[in-house]
Design a protein around this motif. Structure first.
Motif, PDB file in Angstrom:
ATOM      1  N   LYS A 194      -8.657   2.541  -7.966  1.00 24.66           N
ATOM      2  CA  LYS A 194      -7.468   3.159  -8.532  1.00 24.66           C
ATOM      3  C   LYS A 194      -7.874   4.410  -9.283  1.00 24.66           C
ATOM      4  O   LYS A 194      -8.988   4.503  -9.798  1.00 24.66           O
ATOM      5  CB  LYS A 194      -6.777   2.201  -9.505  1.00 24.66           C
ATOM      6  N   LYS A 195      -6.979   5.368  -9.364  1.00 27.63           N
ATOM      7  CA  LYS A 195      -7.242   6.568 -10.154  1.00 27.63           C
ATOM      8  C   LYS A 195      -7.388   6.195 -11.616  1.00 27.63           C
ATOM      9  O   LYS A 195      -6.825   5.200 -12.068  1.00 27.63           O
ATOM     10  CB  LYS A 195      -6.123   7.589  -9.969  1.00 27.63           C
ATOM     11  N   GLY A 213      -9.308   2.379 -12.555  1.00 24.06           N
ATOM     12  CA  GLY A 213      -8.854   1.030 -12.240  1.00 24.06           C
ATOM     13  C   GLY A 213      -7.935   0.476 -13.301  1.00 24.06           C
ATOM     14  O   GLY A 213      -7.059   1.151 -13.815  1.00 24.06           O
ATOM     15  N   GLU A 214      -8.134  -0.786 -13.652  1.00 21.76           N
ATOM     16  CA  GLU A 214      -7.247  -1.514 -14.543  1.00 21.76           C
ATOM     17  C   GLU A 214      -7.089  -0.756 -15.815  1.00 21.76           C
ATOM     18  O   GLU A 214      -6.189  -0.659 -16.487  1.00 21.76           O
ATOM     19  CB  GLU A 214      -7.800  -2.902 -14.813  1.00 21.76           C
ATOM     20  N   ALA A 264      -7.791  -4.108  -6.276  1.00 27.21           N
ATOM     21  CA  ALA A 264      -8.048  -2.667  -6.295  1.00 27.21           C
ATOM     22  C   ALA A 264      -8.595  -2.251  -7.653  1.00 27.21           C
ATOM     23  O   ALA A 264      -9.478  -1.387  -7.739  1.00 27.21           O
ATOM     24  CB  ALA A 264      -6.776  -1.899  -5.972  1.00 27.21           C
ATOM     25  N   GLY A 265      -8.087  -2.856  -8.706  1.00 18.58           N
ATOM     26  CA  GLY A 265      -8.612  -2.576 -10.041  1.00 18.58           C
ATOM     27  C   GLY A 265     -10.049  -3.036 -10.183  1.00 18.58           C
ATOM     28  O   GLY A 265     -10.892  -2.336 -10.747  1.00 18.58           O
ATOM     29  N   TYR A 317       0.832  -1.208   0.000  1.00 17.00           N
ATOM     30  CA  TYR A 317       0.000   0.000   0.000  1.00 17.00           C
ATOM     31  C   TYR A 317       0.869   1.262   0.000  1.00 17.00           C
ATOM     32  O   TYR A 317       0.595   2.203  -0.730  1.00 17.00           O
ATOM     33  CB  TYR A 317      -0.940   0.001   1.204  1.00 17.00           C
ATOM     34  N   VAL A 366      -1.586   5.699  -6.283  1.00 15.21           N
ATOM     35  CA  VAL A 366      -2.443   5.119  -7.311  1.00 15.21           C
ATOM     36  C   VAL A 366      -3.904   5.099  -6.875  1.00 15.21           C
ATOM     37  O   VAL A 366      -4.803   5.089  -7.712  1.00 15.21           O
ATOM     38  CB  VAL A 366      -1.959   3.677  -7.625  1.00 15.21           C
ATOM     39  N   PHE A 367      -4.165   5.116  -5.566  1.00 11.61           N
ATOM     40  CA  PHE A 367      -5.518   4.940  -5.058  1.00 11.61           C
ATOM     41  C   PHE A 367      -6.275   6.256  -4.951  1.00 11.61           C
ATOM     42  O   PHE A 367      -5.687   7.304  -4.682  1.00 11.61           O
ATOM     43  CB  PHE A 367      -5.487   4.275  -3.671  1.00 11.61           C
ATOM     44  N   ASN A 368      -7.591   6.204  -5.164  1.00 10.00           N
ATOM     45  CA  ASN A 368      -8.456   7.348  -4.922  1.00 10.00           C
ATOM     46  C   ASN A 368      -8.441   7.659  -3.440  1.00 10.00           C
ATOM     47  O   ASN A 368      -8.130   6.798  -2.616  1.00 10.00           O
ATOM     48  CB  ASN A 368      -9.886   7.050  -5.362  1.00 10.00           C
ATOM     49  N   LEU A 411      -3.247  -5.300  -5.953  1.00  6.74           N
ATOM     50  CA  LEU A 411      -3.451  -4.344  -7.041  1.00  6.74           C
ATOM     51  C   LEU A 411      -4.538  -4.799  -8.013  1.00  6.74           C
ATOM     52  O   LEU A 411      -5.307  -3.976  -8.520  1.00  6.74           O
ATOM     53  CB  LEU A 411      -2.137  -4.082  -7.775  1.00  6.74           C
ATOM     54  N   HIS A 423       2.381   2.011  -3.448  1.00  4.07           N
ATOM     55  CA  HIS A 423       1.406   2.318  -4.492  1.00  4.07           C
ATOM     56  C   HIS A 423       0.332   3.280  -4.002  1.00  4.07           C
ATOM     57  O   HIS A 423      -0.730   3.380  -4.614  1.00  4.07           O
ATOM     58  CB  HIS A 423       0.752   1.025  -4.985  1.00  4.07           C
TER      59      HIS A 423
END
Length: 115
Positions: free
Chosen positions: A110-111, A114-115, A104-105, A67, A73-75, A101, A70
């Motif tokens: 993710k911003k 996602g994927e 999360a996608g 975490y 990368v997350f909202n 990850l 990365h």
């Protein structure tokens, strides 16, 4: 963790379990719930079925490190709870990273969707 806090209170975990949406794979279950704030809260749960305290703490360290690396990368504004499954006992860092990850996608946290 620059933009995040740790989730420590039992009521916070219960709220995410009850109201959040879950996503699972071989190693992890990830629960996500919007917390209406400008930062994320990360909670890690690992039962005694996984192993002794050394094994459980290793899992928590791996998830925290994934975490942290990365985090950008997350909202923001999310409560995220990561729960270990039995296979996570023998998982490497890369297995946990790929699993977290990809979930999360799927959860679209993710911003850029996602994927």
């Amino acid at each position: 963790m620059l933009f995040s806090d740790s989730m420590k209170k039992t009521n916070d975990f219960r709220n995410v379990y009850k109201n959040g949406k879950s996503y699972a794979d071989k190693y992890l279950v990830v629960y996500v719930w919007k917390n209406n704030s400008s930062y994320n809260k990360l909670g890690i749960s690992c039962s005694k079925k996984i192993g002794n305290s050394v094994v459980r703490h290793r899992f928590a360290r791996l998830v925290r490190e994934v975490y942290r690396l990365h985090e950008d990368v997350f909202n923001s504004g999310l409560d995220i709870v990561v729960v270990a499954r039995a296979c996570a006992r023998d998982a490497s860092y890369h297995n946990i990273e790929d699993s977290f990850l990809s979930l999360a996608g799927k959860a679209r946290i993710k911003k850029n969707g996602g994927e």
